[in-house]
Design an enzyme around this catalytic site. Structure first.
Site, mmCIF file in Angstrom:
data_model
loop_
_atom_site.group_PDB
_atom_site.id
_atom_site.type_symbol
_atom_site.label_atom_id
_atom_site.label_comp_id
_atom_site.label_asym_id
_atom_site.label_seq_id
_atom_site.Cartn_x
_atom_site.Cartn_y
_atom_site.Cartn_z
ATOM 1 N N ASP A 45 0.817 -1.220 0.000
ATOM 2 C CA ASP A 45 0.000 0.000 0.000
ATOM 3 C C ASP A 45 0.848 1.266 0.000
ATOM 4 O O ASP A 45 2.059 1.221 0.204
ATOM 5 C CB ASP A 45 -0.968 -0.012 1.198
ATOM 6 C CG ASP A 45 -0.340 -0.529 2.484
ATOM 7 O OD1 ASP A 45 0.900 -0.557 2.570
ATOM 8 O OD2 ASP A 45 -1.082 -0.894 3.404
ATOM 9 N N ASP A 70 -8.295 -2.579 13.790
ATOM 10 C CA ASP A 70 -9.651 -2.853 13.298
ATOM 11 C C ASP A 70 -9.681 -4.078 12.382
ATOM 12 O O ASP A 70 -10.678 -4.339 11.728
ATOM 13 C CB ASP A 70 -10.215 -1.621 12.569
ATOM 14 C CG ASP A 70 -9.367 -1.222 11.362
ATOM 15 O OD1 ASP A 70 -8.345 -1.887 11.083
ATOM 16 O OD2 ASP A 70 -9.737 -0.234 10.679
ATOM 17 N N HIS A 96 -7.674 -4.521 9.733
ATOM 18 C CA HIS A 96 -7.286 -4.301 8.333
ATOM 19 C C HIS A 96 -5.988 -5.018 8.008
ATOM 20 O O HIS A 96 -5.116 -5.195 8.861
ATOM 21 C CB HIS A 96 -7.232 -2.802 7.971
ATOM 22 C CG HIS A 96 -6.109 -2.034 8.582
ATOM 23 N ND1 HIS A 96 -6.287 -0.854 9.263
ATOM 24 C CD2 HIS A 96 -4.768 -2.247 8.612
ATOM 25 C CE1 HIS A 96 -5.124 -0.383 9.669
ATOM 26 N NE2 HIS A 96 -4.189 -1.213 9.283
ATOM 27 N N GLU A 105 -9.940 -1.943 4.807
ATOM 28 C CA GLU A 105 -10.629 -1.612 6.052
ATOM 29 C C GLU A 105 -11.915 -2.427 6.194
ATOM 30 O O GLU A 105 -12.420 -2.971 5.205
ATOM 31 C CB GLU A 105 -10.981 -0.117 6.051
ATOM 32 C CG GLU A 105 -9.771 0.812 6.011
ATOM 33 C CD GLU A 105 -9.062 0.952 7.356
ATOM 34 O OE1 GLU A 105 -9.196 0.073 8.227
ATOM 35 O OE2 GLU A 105 -8.362 1.968 7.531
HETATM 36 C C1 F6R Z 1 1.328 -1.488 6.206
HETATM 37 C C2 F6R Z 1 0.029 -2.099 6.249
HETATM 38 C C3 F6R Z 1 -0.827 -2.065 7.462
HETATM 39 C C4 F6R Z 1 -0.080 -2.404 8.742
HETATM 40 C C5 F6R Z 1 -1.022 -2.347 9.948
HETATM 41 C C6 F6R Z 1 -0.302 -2.642 11.238
HETATM 42 O O1 F6R Z 1 1.906 -1.629 4.912
HETATM 43 O O2 F6R Z 1 -0.379 -2.629 5.272
HETATM 44 O O3 F6R Z 1 -1.891 -2.977 7.287
HETATM 45 O O4 F6R Z 1 0.478 -3.681 8.627
HETATM 46 O O5 F6R Z 1 -1.601 -1.078 10.023
HETATM 47 O O6 F6R Z 1 0.615 -1.627 11.484
HETATM 48 P P1 F6R Z 1 1.679 -1.735 12.666
HETATM 49 O O7 F6R Z 1 2.617 -2.836 12.272
HETATM 50 O O8 F6R Z 1 2.353 -0.406 12.687
HETATM 51 O O9 F6R Z 1 0.908 -2.053 13.906
#
Ligand code: F6R
Length: 236
Positions: free
Chosen positions: A67, A136, A138, A143
Protein backbone atom coordinates in the site's frame (compact mmCIF):
# COMPACT_ATOMS: atom_id res chain seq x y z
CA UNK A 1 -3.18 -22.24 9.82
CA UNK A 2 0.10 -22.39 11.66
CA UNK A 3 -0.41 -20.15 14.72
CA UNK A 4 2.80 -19.48 16.63
CA UNK A 5 2.79 -17.71 19.99
CA UNK A 6 6.11 -16.33 21.10
CA UNK A 7 7.11 -14.38 24.20
CA UNK A 8 8.99 -11.43 22.81
CA UNK A 9 9.10 -9.13 19.80
CA UNK A 10 12.72 -10.24 19.39
CA UNK A 11 11.64 -13.86 18.97
CA UNK A 12 8.85 -12.84 16.59
CA UNK A 13 11.35 -10.91 14.47
CA UNK A 14 13.84 -13.79 14.46
CA UNK A 15 11.18 -16.24 13.33
CA UNK A 16 9.73 -13.93 10.69
CA UNK A 17 13.14 -13.09 9.22
CA UNK A 18 14.00 -16.81 9.11
CA UNK A 19 10.84 -17.56 7.14
CA UNK A 20 11.49 -14.70 4.68
CA UNK A 21 15.16 -15.63 4.23
CA UNK A 22 14.14 -19.29 3.89
CA UNK A 23 11.81 -18.30 1.05
CA UNK A 24 14.67 -16.47 -0.69
CA UNK A 25 16.99 -19.46 -0.17
CA UNK A 26 14.61 -21.97 -1.75
CA UNK A 27 13.66 -19.61 -4.61
CA UNK A 28 16.32 -16.92 -5.17
CA UNK A 29 14.18 -15.16 -7.80
CA UNK A 30 11.04 -15.13 -5.67
CA UNK A 31 8.48 -12.34 -5.38
CA UNK A 32 8.10 -11.06 -1.81
CA UNK A 33 4.99 -9.14 -0.83
CA UNK A 34 6.10 -6.64 1.81
CA UNK A 35 4.46 -4.46 4.45
CA UNK A 36 5.35 -1.26 6.28
CA UNK A 37 4.40 -0.26 9.84
CA UNK A 38 6.07 -1.04 13.17
CA UNK A 39 5.55 -4.80 13.16
CA UNK A 40 8.09 -5.75 10.45
CA UNK A 41 10.88 -3.41 11.60
CA UNK A 42 12.60 -6.04 13.77
CA UNK A 43 12.43 -8.66 11.01
CA UNK A 44 13.79 -6.17 8.46
CA UNK A 45 16.72 -5.35 10.78
CA UNK A 46 17.53 -9.06 11.04
CA UNK A 47 17.26 -9.54 7.27
CA UNK A 48 19.73 -6.67 6.81
CA UNK A 49 22.17 -8.39 9.23
CA UNK A 50 21.88 -11.69 7.38
CA UNK A 51 22.35 -10.00 4.01
CA UNK A 52 25.43 -8.14 5.25
CA UNK A 53 26.80 -11.45 6.55
CA UNK A 54 26.19 -12.91 3.03
CA UNK A 55 23.74 -15.44 4.46
CA UNK A 56 20.99 -14.41 2.06
CA UNK A 57 21.14 -12.94 -1.44
CA UNK A 58 18.46 -10.56 -2.67
CA UNK A 59 20.04 -9.82 -6.07
CA UNK A 60 17.33 -11.73 -7.95
CA UNK A 61 14.40 -11.03 -5.61
CA UNK A 62 11.49 -8.84 -6.62
CA UNK A 63 9.27 -7.16 -4.06
CA UNK A 64 5.83 -5.71 -4.20
CA UNK A 65 4.42 -3.62 -1.36
CA UNK A 66 0.89 -3.64 -0.07
CA UNK A 67 0.00 0.00 0.00
CA UNK A 68 0.81 3.69 -0.22
CA UNK A 69 -0.82 6.92 0.93
CA UNK A 70 -2.48 8.94 -1.82
CA UNK A 71 -0.73 12.29 -2.24
CA UNK A 72 2.67 11.40 -0.76
CA UNK A 73 5.54 10.95 -3.16
CA UNK A 74 8.48 8.65 -2.52
CA UNK A 75 10.62 11.47 -1.08
CA UNK A 76 8.08 12.26 1.64
CA UNK A 77 9.41 10.81 4.88
CA UNK A 78 6.01 9.30 5.75
CA UNK A 79 5.47 7.66 2.36
CA UNK A 80 5.69 3.91 2.30
CA UNK A 81 8.23 4.05 -0.55
CA UNK A 82 10.49 6.14 1.71
CA UNK A 83 9.91 3.71 4.61
CA UNK A 84 10.88 0.69 2.50
CA UNK A 85 13.94 2.35 1.00
CA UNK A 86 15.22 3.44 4.38
CA UNK A 87 14.29 0.45 6.52
CA UNK A 88 15.21 -2.29 4.08
CA UNK A 89 16.02 -1.74 0.41
CA UNK A 90 18.99 0.65 0.83
CA UNK A 91 20.67 -1.80 3.19
CA UNK A 92 20.42 -5.04 1.21
CA UNK A 93 21.57 -6.10 -2.24
CA UNK A 94 18.14 -5.91 -3.86
CA UNK A 95 17.95 -4.12 -7.22
CA UNK A 96 15.80 -1.07 -6.40
CA UNK A 97 14.23 -1.29 -9.87
CA UNK A 98 12.84 -4.68 -8.82
CA UNK A 99 10.98 -3.13 -5.88
CA UNK A 100 7.42 -1.94 -6.36
CA UNK A 101 5.23 0.31 -4.21
CA UNK A 102 2.00 1.86 -5.53
CA UNK A 103 2.47 5.41 -6.80
CA UNK A 104 0.37 7.58 -4.47
CA UNK A 105 0.93 10.60 -6.71
CA UNK A 106 -0.25 9.00 -9.95
CA UNK A 107 -2.41 11.42 -11.94
CA UNK A 108 -4.99 8.67 -12.46
CA UNK A 109 -5.27 6.64 -9.25
CA UNK A 110 -7.77 4.15 -10.73
CA UNK A 111 -5.41 3.45 -13.63
CA UNK A 112 -2.54 3.04 -11.13
CA UNK A 113 -4.63 0.46 -9.23
CA UNK A 114 -5.40 -1.50 -12.40
CA UNK A 115 -1.73 -1.36 -13.44
CA UNK A 116 -0.70 -2.67 -10.00
CA UNK A 117 -2.83 -5.81 -10.41
CA UNK A 118 -1.42 -6.29 -13.91
CA UNK A 119 2.05 -5.95 -12.43
CA UNK A 120 1.37 -8.63 -9.79
CA UNK A 121 0.10 -10.94 -12.55
CA UNK A 122 3.10 -10.18 -14.79
CA UNK A 123 5.47 -11.08 -11.94
CA UNK A 124 3.76 -14.47 -11.72
CA UNK A 125 2.06 -13.69 -8.41
CA UNK A 126 3.52 -13.38 -4.93
CA UNK A 127 5.47 -16.25 -3.37
CA UNK A 128 5.36 -15.01 0.22
CA UNK A 129 3.20 -12.15 1.48
CA UNK A 130 4.20 -10.50 4.76
CA UNK A 131 1.38 -8.75 6.62
CA UNK A 132 0.78 -6.77 9.78
CA UNK A 133 -2.73 -6.28 11.14
CA UNK A 134 -4.52 -3.08 12.15
CA UNK A 135 -6.48 -2.76 15.40
CA UNK A 136 -9.65 -2.85 13.30
CA UNK A 137 -8.51 -6.00 11.49
CA UNK A 138 -7.29 -4.30 8.33
CA UNK A 139 -4.62 -5.94 6.21
CA UNK A 140 -2.90 -3.69 3.73
CA UNK A 141 -5.40 -0.86 3.94
CA UNK A 142 -8.39 -3.12 3.40
CA UNK A 143 -10.63 -1.61 6.05
CA UNK A 144 -13.74 -3.24 7.62
CA UNK A 145 -16.53 -3.24 5.04
CA UNK A 146 -19.63 -5.12 3.98
CA UNK A 147 -17.72 -7.12 1.35
CA UNK A 148 -14.14 -8.20 0.58
CA UNK A 149 -12.72 -6.07 -2.23
CA UNK A 150 -10.66 -8.17 -4.60
CA UNK A 151 -8.73 -5.71 -6.74
CA UNK A 152 -6.15 -3.07 -5.85
CA UNK A 153 -8.20 0.01 -5.04
CA UNK A 154 -8.32 3.44 -3.44
CA UNK A 155 -9.62 3.45 0.14
CA UNK A 156 -10.78 6.03 2.63
CA UNK A 157 -8.95 5.29 5.85
CA UNK A 158 -10.96 4.58 8.99
CA UNK A 159 -10.72 7.06 11.85
CA UNK A 160 -9.04 4.40 14.01
CA UNK A 161 -6.38 3.86 11.33
CA UNK A 162 -5.78 7.60 10.98
CA UNK A 163 -5.51 7.83 14.76
CA UNK A 164 -3.10 4.86 14.95
CA UNK A 165 -0.90 6.23 12.16
CA UNK A 166 -0.92 9.82 13.42
CA UNK A 167 1.97 8.86 15.72
CA UNK A 168 4.25 9.16 12.68
CA UNK A 169 3.00 12.60 11.59
CA UNK A 170 3.40 16.08 13.13
CA UNK A 171 -0.36 16.36 13.60
CA UNK A 172 -3.37 14.13 13.05
CA UNK A 173 -4.48 16.44 10.23
CA UNK A 174 -1.31 15.65 8.31
CA UNK A 175 -2.27 11.98 7.97
CA UNK A 176 -3.56 11.38 4.42
CA UNK A 177 -7.22 10.37 4.40
CA UNK A 178 -6.96 8.03 1.43
CA UNK A 179 -4.57 5.35 0.26
CA UNK A 180 -4.02 2.77 -2.46
CA UNK A 181 -4.09 -0.81 -1.24
CA UNK A 182 -3.61 -4.20 -2.79
CA UNK A 183 -6.97 -5.95 -2.60
CA UNK A 184 -7.87 -9.28 -1.08
CA UNK A 185 -7.38 -10.98 -4.46
CA UNK A 186 -3.68 -10.11 -4.58
CA UNK A 187 -3.15 -11.04 -0.94
CA UNK A 188 -5.12 -14.30 -1.02
CA UNK A 189 -3.47 -15.46 -4.25
CA UNK A 190 -0.01 -15.29 -2.63
CA UNK A 191 1.38 -18.82 -2.32
CA UNK A 192 2.26 -18.30 1.35
CA UNK A 193 1.11 -15.68 3.84
CA UNK A 194 2.97 -14.66 7.00
CA UNK A 195 1.15 -12.31 9.40
CA UNK A 196 2.99 -10.86 12.38
CA UNK A 197 1.54 -8.94 15.32
CA UNK A 198 2.76 -7.94 18.73
CA UNK A 199 1.51 -6.22 21.84
CA UNK A 200 -1.37 -6.79 24.26
CA UNK A 201 -3.39 -4.26 22.28
CA UNK A 202 -3.50 -6.61 19.28
CA UNK A 203 -4.74 -9.59 21.32
CA UNK A 204 -8.42 -8.92 20.81
CA UNK A 205 -8.17 -8.44 17.05
CA UNK A 206 -5.96 -11.53 16.70
CA UNK A 207 -8.65 -13.58 18.44
CA UNK A 208 -11.42 -12.13 16.30
CA UNK A 209 -9.48 -12.49 13.05
CA UNK A 210 -8.20 -16.04 13.47
CA UNK A 211 -10.57 -17.69 15.95
CA UNK A 212 -13.84 -15.92 15.10
CA UNK A 213 -16.18 -15.92 12.12
CA UNK A 214 -14.95 -14.99 8.65
CA UNK A 215 -16.48 -11.61 7.88
CA UNK A 216 -15.51 -8.50 5.88
CA UNK A 217 -16.09 -6.56 9.10
CA UNK A 218 -12.81 -8.15 10.21
CA UNK A 219 -10.89 -8.12 6.92
CA UNK A 220 -8.01 -10.32 8.13
CA UNK A 221 -10.48 -13.11 8.96
CA UNK A 222 -10.51 -14.13 5.27
CA UNK A 223 -6.97 -15.39 5.80
CA UNK A 224 -8.49 -18.38 7.64
CA UNK A 225 -9.28 -19.65 4.13
CA UNK A 226 -5.68 -19.38 2.95
CA UNK A 227 -4.05 -22.79 2.45
CA UNK A 228 -0.60 -21.73 3.69
CA UNK A 229 -0.99 -19.17 6.47
CA UNK A 230 1.43 -18.62 9.35
CA UNK A 231 0.57 -16.17 12.13
CA UNK A 232 3.21 -15.20 14.67
CA UNK A 233 1.93 -13.32 17.71
CA UNK A 234 3.84 -11.99 20.69
CA UNK A 235 1.82 -10.41 23.47
CA UNK A 236 4.84 -8.37 24.52
C1 F6R B 1 1.33 -1.49 6.21
C2 F6R B 1 0.03 -2.10 6.25
C3 F6R B 1 -0.83 -2.06 7.46
C4 F6R B 1 -0.08 -2.40 8.74
C5 F6R B 1 -1.02 -2.35 9.95
C6 F6R B 1 -0.30 -2.64 11.24
O1 F6R B 1 1.91 -1.63 4.91
O2 F6R B 1 -0.38 -2.63 5.27
O3 F6R B 1 -1.89 -2.98 7.29
O4 F6R B 1 0.48 -3.68 8.63
O5 F6R B 1 -1.60 -1.08 10.02
O6 F6R B 1 0.61 -1.63 11.48
P1 F6R B 1 1.68 -1.74 12.67
O7 F6R B 1 2.62 -2.84 12.27
O8 F6R B 1 2.35 -0.41 12.69
O9 F6R B 1 0.91 -2.05 13.91
Amino acid sequence: MNFIRVNTYEELSTRASAIICGQVAIKPNCVLGLATGSSPLGAYAKIIEKNKASEVDFSNVKSINLDEYVGLDGDHDQSYRYFMNNNLFKHINIDISNTYVPNGCASDIDAECRAYDELIASLGGIDLQLLGIGYDGHIGFNEPDTYFEKATHKVTLDDSTIEANSRFFATRDDVPKTAITMGMGGIMSAKKVLLIANGKGKRDIIERAFFGPITPEVPASILQLHPDLTVIYSEN
